[in-house]
Design a protein around this motif. Structure first.
Motif, PDB file in Angstrom:
ATOM      1  N   SER A 122      41.642 -29.381  16.933  1.00 27.92           N
ATOM      2  CA  SER A 122      40.359 -29.278  16.237  1.00 27.92           C
ATOM      3  C   SER A 122      39.210 -29.019  17.203  1.00 27.92           C
ATOM      4  CB  SER A 122      40.096 -30.553  15.437  1.00 27.92           C
ATOM      5  OG  SER A 122      41.079 -30.743  14.443  1.00 27.92           O
ATOM      6  N   THR A 123      39.293 -29.603  18.398  1.00 31.03           N
ATOM      7  CA  THR A 123      38.249 -29.402  19.395  1.00 31.03           C
ATOM      8  C   THR A 123      38.137 -27.934  19.782  1.00 31.03           C
ATOM      9  OG1 THR A 123      38.720 -31.596  20.259  1.00 31.03           O
ATOM     10  CG2 THR A 123      37.412 -30.148  21.651  1.00 31.03           C
ATOM     11  N   ARG A 126      36.251 -26.223  17.173  1.00 36.33           N
ATOM     12  CA  ARG A 126      34.860 -26.683  17.216  1.00 36.33           C
ATOM     13  C   ARG A 126      34.071 -25.906  18.265  1.00 36.33           C
ATOM     14  NH1 ARG A 126      32.505 -32.638  19.031  1.00 36.33           N
ATOM     15  NH2 ARG A 126      30.327 -32.174  18.540  1.00 36.33           N
TER      16      ARG A 126
END
Length: 455
Positions: A122-123, A126
């Motif tokens: 997810s990072t 992001r």
């Protein structure tokens, strides 16, 4: 050109790659991809985050897997011309960002990040979305409201108490690969302390923090006129590359080169839409409106109400796709206008009663929303369109964190096949994250690149 003030980060271990490790020199400021600056190597957990810079050999290993058969190779060859005309982000660099360290991730037409929980899937998305928002003109505090969480965990402040992170990307297009790299200070004050734009082996823009007491950075960009560079202060909370079209006159060949590279990066970054369908918001009827799909897809019925009349060909294809991912026979997607002035979407079942979308399972709703995003374009999505750039020069990148969330194996397979089919013409690209089960299906799907963050 000038260099940026150093921002400290810890030696956070990152994914492993098959390339040899490249030592980082303790220097200040961004530097061009592949350049080397003499200086002592820093060791231990106290490591300087010197600058935003171009592609480096990543520390750790990123396993890139993709099974591309004869059809996939033919599709790839057909996309080469499309990519030249449509700027697209083809590489993401997380030099020091949260749990990532010296990581370089290639991005193909359909790229999925896989790995166990906590591996940084997810990072990664992001960081991509953050760059996209900065390219669209959002301020740094809007993009990073919790900037301290983006600093590598073991980062230690420097003598001035500063800590930060570094991210960057490569945007390919008519100007060839153009690299954008940022050094962001998160503490004690959020600001961009270094930015570098490079293309064709030349530094086109560099910014550096000269006076910590001012909310500006010193910017220098390539001119190639009577003076080699032009200098001016830029705000430290906005992406300098996005400001160049407003500041560069374009009177010299050098200025034209800078403008072309900056515009390519901005177009490539802004052409992104983060989609995170929330089934709990998609069940109730909604008022009719502009028909632009929101991030959470809560107005799915409103958008279907629009596509039913404005995009009948795409709407018909969506109905066919719905039949492949929903339980029971599906002969069409309809929209009912209710007495209270709202609309609701239904699955048409032929001779059987229609099924309101509110009765569908979470996985079916997520599947429909993601399929709709792939089958439409920027005009049907709630995103910042670049009206002055022809659609033929733009590509849409769908960012989908948890692409497989709530989906069964059949739905994942249908969605991946739809994504690769749509991506074949270069208009749509996909970057998402998936769990291990969906990653296995993706590895068997021609045209899908799987980046394994599990080491």
């Amino acid at each position: 050109m000038s260099s940026a003030a150093p921002v400290s980060s810890g030696g956070v271990s990152g994914p492993r790659v098959s390339e040899p490790r490249v030592a980082e020199d303790r220097v200040s400021g961004p530097r061009a991809p592949g350049s080397r600056v003499p200086g002592p190597q820093t060791s231990g957990s106290r490591v300087s985050v010197p600058e935003a810079r171009g592609p480096v050999a990543a520390e750790g290993r990123v396993a890139v897997e993709g099974r591309v058969g004869a059809e996939g190779r033919a599709a790839t060859e057909g996309r080469v011309g499309a990519l030249c005309a449509r700027p697209a982000v083809t590489e993401l660099r997380l030099s020091a960002f949260a749990g990532h360290r010296s990581a370089v991730y290639p991005l193909g037409p359909v790229t999925l990040f896989a790995g166990p929980s906590g591996s940084g899937k997810s990072t990664t998305l992001r960081a991509y979305e953050a760059l996209a928002r900065l390219g669209a003109g959002d301020t740094l505090d809007e993009v990073f409201p919790d900037a301290a969480d983006c600093v590598p965990e073991r980062a230690r402040p420097d003598a001035q108490g500063r800590r930060g992170f570094r991210i960057g990307c490569t945007v390919d297009g008519p100007e060839g690969p153009v690299h954008l790299d940022l050094a962001v200070q998160a503490e004690p004050r959020l600001r961009i302390v270094g930015e570098r734009l490079t293309g064709r082996g030349r530094t086109l823009l560099a910014t550096a923090l000269r006076d910590p007491g001012r909310s500006t950075v010193q910017a220098e960009w390539h001119t190639a006129g009577s003076t080699p560079v032009t200098r001016a202060p830029f705000p430290d909370d906005l992406l300098g590359t996005a400001l160049l079209p407003l500041r560069v006159a374009g009177k010299t060949q050098g200025q034209l080169e800078v403008l072309a590279a900056a515009e390519q990066v901005v177009i490539g970054l802004r052409s992104a839409f983060a989609c995170d369908p929330r089934p709990e918001r998609m069940r109730a009827p909604v008022p009719p409106g502009a028909g632009r799909l929101r991030r959470g897809c809560g107005n799915l019925a409103e958008v279907l109400h629009r596509t039913h009349t404005d995009c009948p060909r795409r709407h018909h294809r969506l109905a066919a796709v719905a039949g492949a991912g929903c339980v029971g026979p599906v002969t069409g997607l309809g929209v009912q206008e209710l007495p209270e002035g709202t609309v609701r979407a239904v699955l048409e079942r032929g001779g059987r009663p229609a099924t309101p979308l509110g009765r569908l399972g979470d996985g079916e709703l997520r599947y429909l929303a993601l399929a709709l995003t792939l089958l439409t374009g920027p005009g049907v999505l709630e995103m910042d369109r670049i009206a002055e750039v022809p659609d033929a020069m733009q590509s849409l990148t769908l960012l989908a964190d948890g692409l497989d969330r709530g989906l069964d194996r059949r739905q994942v397979g249908e969605l991946l096949r739809l994504a690769t089919d749509i991506a074949a013409d270069g208009h749509i690209r996909v970057a998402g994250t998936v769990g291990e089960r969906a990653a296995g299906e993706a590895r068997r799907t021609p045209g899908v690149t799987v980046v394994d963050l599990g080491g």
